[in-house]
Design a protein around this motif. Structure first.
Motif, PDB file in Angstrom:
ATOM      1  N   VAL A  33      54.345  -4.099  -4.258  1.00 14.50           N
ATOM      2  CA  VAL A  33      54.419  -3.067  -5.257  1.00 14.50           C
ATOM      3  C   VAL A  33      52.845  -2.837  -6.084  1.00 14.50           C
ATOM      4  CG1 VAL A  33      55.613  -2.189  -7.388  1.00 14.50           C
ATOM      5  CG2 VAL A  33      56.919  -3.079  -5.353  1.00 14.50           C
ATOM      6  N   LEU A  34      52.562  -3.996  -6.623  1.00  9.75           N
ATOM      7  CA  LEU A  34      51.232  -3.916  -7.122  1.00  9.75           C
ATOM      8  C   LEU A  34      50.271  -3.264  -6.252  1.00  9.75           C
ATOM      9  CD1 LEU A  34      51.310  -7.194  -9.300  1.00  9.75           C
ATOM     10  CD2 LEU A  34      51.865  -4.925 -10.048  1.00  9.75           C
ATOM     11  N   GLU A  35      50.182  -3.850  -4.958  1.00 11.57           N
ATOM     12  CA  GLU A  35      49.078  -3.288  -4.119  1.00 11.57           C
ATOM     13  C   GLU A  35      49.340  -1.830  -3.913  1.00 11.57           C
ATOM     14  OE1 GLU A  35      47.960  -4.061   0.615  1.00 11.57           O
ATOM     15  OE2 GLU A  35      49.315  -5.453  -0.199  1.00 11.57           O
ATOM     16  N   VAL A  36      50.441  -1.314  -3.502  1.00  6.65           N
ATOM     17  CA  VAL A  36      51.140   0.076  -3.299  1.00  6.65           C
ATOM     18  C   VAL A  36      50.522   1.014  -4.457  1.00  6.65           C
ATOM     19  CG1 VAL A  36      52.729   1.613  -2.325  1.00  6.65           C
ATOM     20  CG2 VAL A  36      52.156  -0.524  -1.284  1.00  6.65           C
ATOM     21  N   LEU A  70      50.980  15.672   9.508  1.00  7.79           N
ATOM     22  CA  LEU A  70      51.718  15.407   8.410  1.00  7.79           C
ATOM     23  C   LEU A  70      50.814  15.980   7.173  1.00  7.79           C
ATOM     24  CD1 LEU A  70      53.342  13.471   6.734  1.00  7.79           C
ATOM     25  CD2 LEU A  70      51.761  11.779   6.910  1.00  7.79           C
ATOM     26  N   THR A  71      51.634  16.560   6.276  1.00  6.42           N
ATOM     27  CA  THR A  71      50.895  17.061   4.786  1.00  6.42           C
ATOM     28  C   THR A  71      51.668  16.614   3.847  1.00  6.42           C
ATOM     29  OG1 THR A  71      50.821  19.394   6.046  1.00  6.42           O
ATOM     30  CG2 THR A  71      50.742  19.452   3.518  1.00  6.42           C
ATOM     31  N   VAL A  72      50.880  15.935   2.942  1.00 11.89           N
ATOM     32  CA  VAL A  72      51.330  15.205   1.669  1.00 11.89           C
ATOM     33  C   VAL A  72      50.605  15.805   0.749  1.00 11.89           C
ATOM     34  CG1 VAL A  72      51.608  13.132   0.414  1.00 11.89           C
ATOM     35  CG2 VAL A  72      52.087  13.133   3.038  1.00 11.89           C
ATOM     36  N   TYR A  73      51.129  16.488  -0.507  1.00 12.79           N
ATOM     37  CA  TYR A  73      50.269  17.000  -1.531  1.00 12.79           C
ATOM     38  C   TYR A  73      50.639  15.757  -2.745  1.00 12.79           C
ATOM     39  CZ  TYR A  73      49.739  21.879   0.359  1.00 12.79           C
ATOM     40  OH  TYR A  73      49.205  22.769   1.126  1.00 12.79           O
ATOM     41  N   PRO A  74      49.465  15.579  -3.390  1.00 12.96           N
ATOM     42  CA  PRO A  74      49.519  14.761  -4.390  1.00 12.96           C
ATOM     43  C   PRO A  74      49.740  15.387  -5.653  1.00 12.96           C
ATOM     44  CG  PRO A  74      47.204  14.819  -3.416  1.00 12.96           C
ATOM     45  CD  PRO A  74      48.049  15.745  -2.708  1.00 12.96           C
ATOM     46  N   PRO A  75      50.317  14.633  -6.668  1.00 12.91           N
ATOM     47  CA  PRO A  75      50.635  13.185  -6.728  1.00 12.91           C
ATOM     48  C   PRO A  75      51.659  12.775  -5.718  1.00 12.91           C
ATOM     49  CG  PRO A  75      51.280  14.171  -8.627  1.00 12.91           C
ATOM     50  CD  PRO A  75      50.736  15.202  -7.792  1.00 12.91           C
ATOM     51  N   PHE A  76      51.544  11.605  -5.359  1.00 12.89           N
ATOM     52  CA  PHE A  76      52.508  10.983  -4.409  1.00 12.89           C
ATOM     53  C   PHE A  76      52.781   9.583  -4.563  1.00 12.89           C
ATOM     54  CE2 PHE A  76      53.286   8.159  -0.520  1.00 12.89           C
ATOM     55  CZ  PHE A  76      54.236   8.908  -0.086  1.00 12.89           C
ATOM     56  N   TYR A  77      54.092   9.146  -4.868  1.00 12.14           N
ATOM     57  CA  TYR A  77      54.524   7.632  -5.386  1.00 12.14           C
ATOM     58  C   TYR A  77      55.435   7.224  -4.103  1.00 12.14           C
ATOM     59  CZ  TYR A  77      52.993  10.048  -9.547  1.00 12.14           C
ATOM     60  OH  TYR A  77      52.128  10.920 -10.426  1.00 12.14           O
ATOM     61  N   THR A  78      54.924   5.800  -4.077  1.00 13.17           N
ATOM     62  CA  THR A  78      56.141   5.020  -3.322  1.00 13.17           C
ATOM     63  C   THR A  78      55.742   3.480  -3.872  1.00 13.17           C
ATOM     64  OG1 THR A  78      56.777   4.273  -1.050  1.00 13.17           O
ATOM     65  CG2 THR A  78      54.243   4.355  -1.536  1.00 13.17           C
ATOM     66  N   ASP A  79      57.053   2.820  -3.766  1.00 12.22           N
ATOM     67  CA  ASP A  79      56.656   1.428  -4.120  1.00 12.22           C
ATOM     68  C   ASP A  79      56.365   0.302  -3.030  1.00 12.22           C
ATOM     69  OD1 ASP A  79      59.360   1.424  -2.775  1.00 12.22           O
ATOM     70  OD2 ASP A  79      60.244   0.366  -4.345  1.00 12.22           O
ATOM     71  N   HIS A  80      56.562   0.722  -1.636  1.00  9.34           N
ATOM     72  CA  HIS A  80      56.352  -0.210  -0.824  1.00  9.34           C
ATOM     73  C   HIS A  80      55.571   0.194   0.306  1.00  9.34           C
ATOM     74  CE1 HIS A  80      57.539  -3.392   2.577  1.00  9.34           C
ATOM     75  NE2 HIS A  80      57.330  -3.934   1.403  1.00  9.34           N
ATOM     76  N   GLY A  81      55.962   1.434   0.809  1.00  4.19           N
ATOM     77  CA  GLY A  81      54.943   2.025   1.749  1.00  4.19           C
ATOM     78  C   GLY A  81      55.344   1.781   3.472  1.00  4.19           C
ATOM     79  N   LEU A  82      55.307   0.474   3.509  1.00  8.67           N
ATOM     80  CA  LEU A  82      55.659  -0.007   5.082  1.00  8.67           C
ATOM     81  C   LEU A  82      56.873   0.516   5.408  1.00  8.67           C
ATOM     82  CD1 LEU A  82      54.177  -3.516   4.520  1.00  8.67           C
ATOM     83  CD2 LEU A  82      53.082  -1.503   5.288  1.00  8.67           C
ATOM     84  N   ASN A  83      58.010   0.659   4.711  1.00 10.85           N
ATOM     85  CA  ASN A  83      59.276   1.149   5.416  1.00 10.85           C
ATOM     86  C   ASN A  83      59.394   2.609   5.091  1.00 10.85           C
ATOM     87  OD1 ASN A  83      59.746  -1.562   5.584  1.00 10.85           O
ATOM     88  ND2 ASN A  83      60.504  -2.109   3.458  1.00 10.85           N
ATOM     89  N   LEU A  84      58.437   3.178   4.997  1.00  4.68           N
ATOM     90  CA  LEU A  84      58.440   4.405   5.019  1.00  4.68           C
ATOM     91  C   LEU A  84      58.019   5.232   6.203  1.00  4.68           C
ATOM     92  CD1 LEU A  84      59.131   7.509   3.450  1.00  4.68           C
ATOM     93  CD2 LEU A  84      56.830   7.259   2.315  1.00  4.68           C
ATOM     94  N   ARG A  85      58.854   5.849   7.083  1.00  8.75           N
ATOM     95  CA  ARG A  85      58.797   6.235   8.637  1.00  8.75           C
ATOM     96  C   ARG A  85      58.853   7.688   8.412  1.00  8.75           C
ATOM     97  NH1 ARG A  85      56.689   1.892  10.798  1.00  8.75           N
ATOM     98  NH2 ARG A  85      58.057   0.070  10.617  1.00  8.75           N
ATOM     99  N   GLY A  95      54.402  15.372  -6.443  1.00 13.78           N
ATOM    100  CA  GLY A  95      55.043  14.800  -7.384  1.00 13.78           C
ATOM    101  C   GLY A  95      56.383  14.185  -6.871  1.00 13.78           C
ATOM    102  N   CYS A  96      56.450  13.673  -5.400  1.00 12.92           N
ATOM    103  CA  CYS A  96      57.599  13.155  -4.917  1.00 12.92           C
ATOM    104  C   CYS A  96      57.592  11.583  -5.033  1.00 12.92           C
ATOM    105  CB  CYS A  96      57.726  13.634  -3.424  1.00 12.92           C
ATOM    106  SG  CYS A  96      58.226  15.259  -3.314  1.00 12.92           S
ATOM    107  N   THR A  97      58.764  10.992  -5.114  1.00 15.69           N
ATOM    108  CA  THR A  97      58.764   9.752  -5.184  1.00 15.69           C
ATOM    109  C   THR A  97      59.639   9.088  -4.218  1.00 15.69           C
ATOM    110  OG1 THR A  97      58.524   9.640  -7.439  1.00 15.69           O
ATOM    111  CG2 THR A  97      59.354   7.748  -6.809  1.00 15.69           C
ATOM    112  N   PHE A  98      58.971   7.787  -3.408  1.00 15.27           N
ATOM    113  CA  PHE A  98      59.832   7.362  -2.365  1.00 15.27           C
ATOM    114  C   PHE A  98      59.960   5.752  -2.702  1.00 15.27           C
ATOM    115  CE2 PHE A  98      58.012  11.359  -0.773  1.00 15.27           C
ATOM    116  CZ  PHE A  98      59.021  11.784   0.380  1.00 15.27           C
TER     117      PHE A  98
END
Length: 192
Positions: A33-36, A70-85, A95-98
């Motif tokens: 979480v801290l790294e991401v 793939l299109t991702v408009y920031p801000p973008f938030y995730t807590d782990h990232g590795l489990n987002l497919r 402004g999306c949170t995953f």
């Protein structure tokens, strides 16, 4: 939730004595979480027209090459990232949170409106268990789904192909294919 996993966050015996001791799984999750968080901070600070920089940081967050278109408009938030497919041609607005520790899959052609939130982990409702472990279940969003602005998708939900989740909806149950779901579900159903 179809399949709920538990992640211990400390030794319950020590908790009863008032000592919170974090387990190895929880420490590893916290470190990620801290790294991401640092990576998403970098992503969100980049100039909007720095597509190459955004792709590099987003690839580091996900831990793999990005899917095509793939299109991702920031801000973008995730807590782990590795489990987002993320599938091909996925669009994620601002402004999306995953919160993806439990796993989130977005199929090809999924569109996500601004400020949508996907949550795969939580705490038990029972106050005696609340600080002992986390619960979680994956979220699956099938192909060509549109998630409206400010929608919230909760753990264990599958949203069927070609469906639409209206803006502001709270999705706690599966959505069948080719369906429109709308409205909040928040209502008091239990007290303790």
């Amino acid at each position: 939730m179809k399949h709920e996993e538990r992640l211990p966050i400390h030794d319950p015996e020590l908790w009863e004595r008032g000592e919170s001791v974090l387990g190895a799984d929880f420490r590893a999750m916290s470190a990620r979480v801290l790294e991401v968080t640092a990576l998403t901070h970098r992503l969100n600070a980049l100039a909007f027209d720095d597509e190459e920089g955004r792709a590099e940081v987003l690839s580091a967050i996900l831990g793999r090459p990005l899917p095509s278109r793939l299109t991702v408009y920031p801000p973008f938030y995730t807590d782990h990232g590795l489990n987002l497919r993320l599938g091909e041609r996925v669009f994620i607005n601002q402004g999306c949170t995953f919160l993806d520790y439990g796993g989130i899959t977005l199929g090809d052609g999924v569109m996500v409106g601004p400020k949508a939130t996907f949550i795969t982990m939580g705490h038990p409702v029972d106050p005696g268990e609340r600080r002992q472990f986390l619960t979680g279940a994956p979220i699956v969003v099938e192909e060509n789904v549109w998630i409206g602005a400010g929608a919230m998708i909760l753990p264990g939900v599958t949203i069927g192909r070609d469906s639409v989740v209206a803006a502001g909806a709270v999705v706690a149950d599966d959505v069948p294919a080719q369906a429109l779901v709308a409205g909040p579900k928040a209502a008091v159903v239990r007290r303790w």
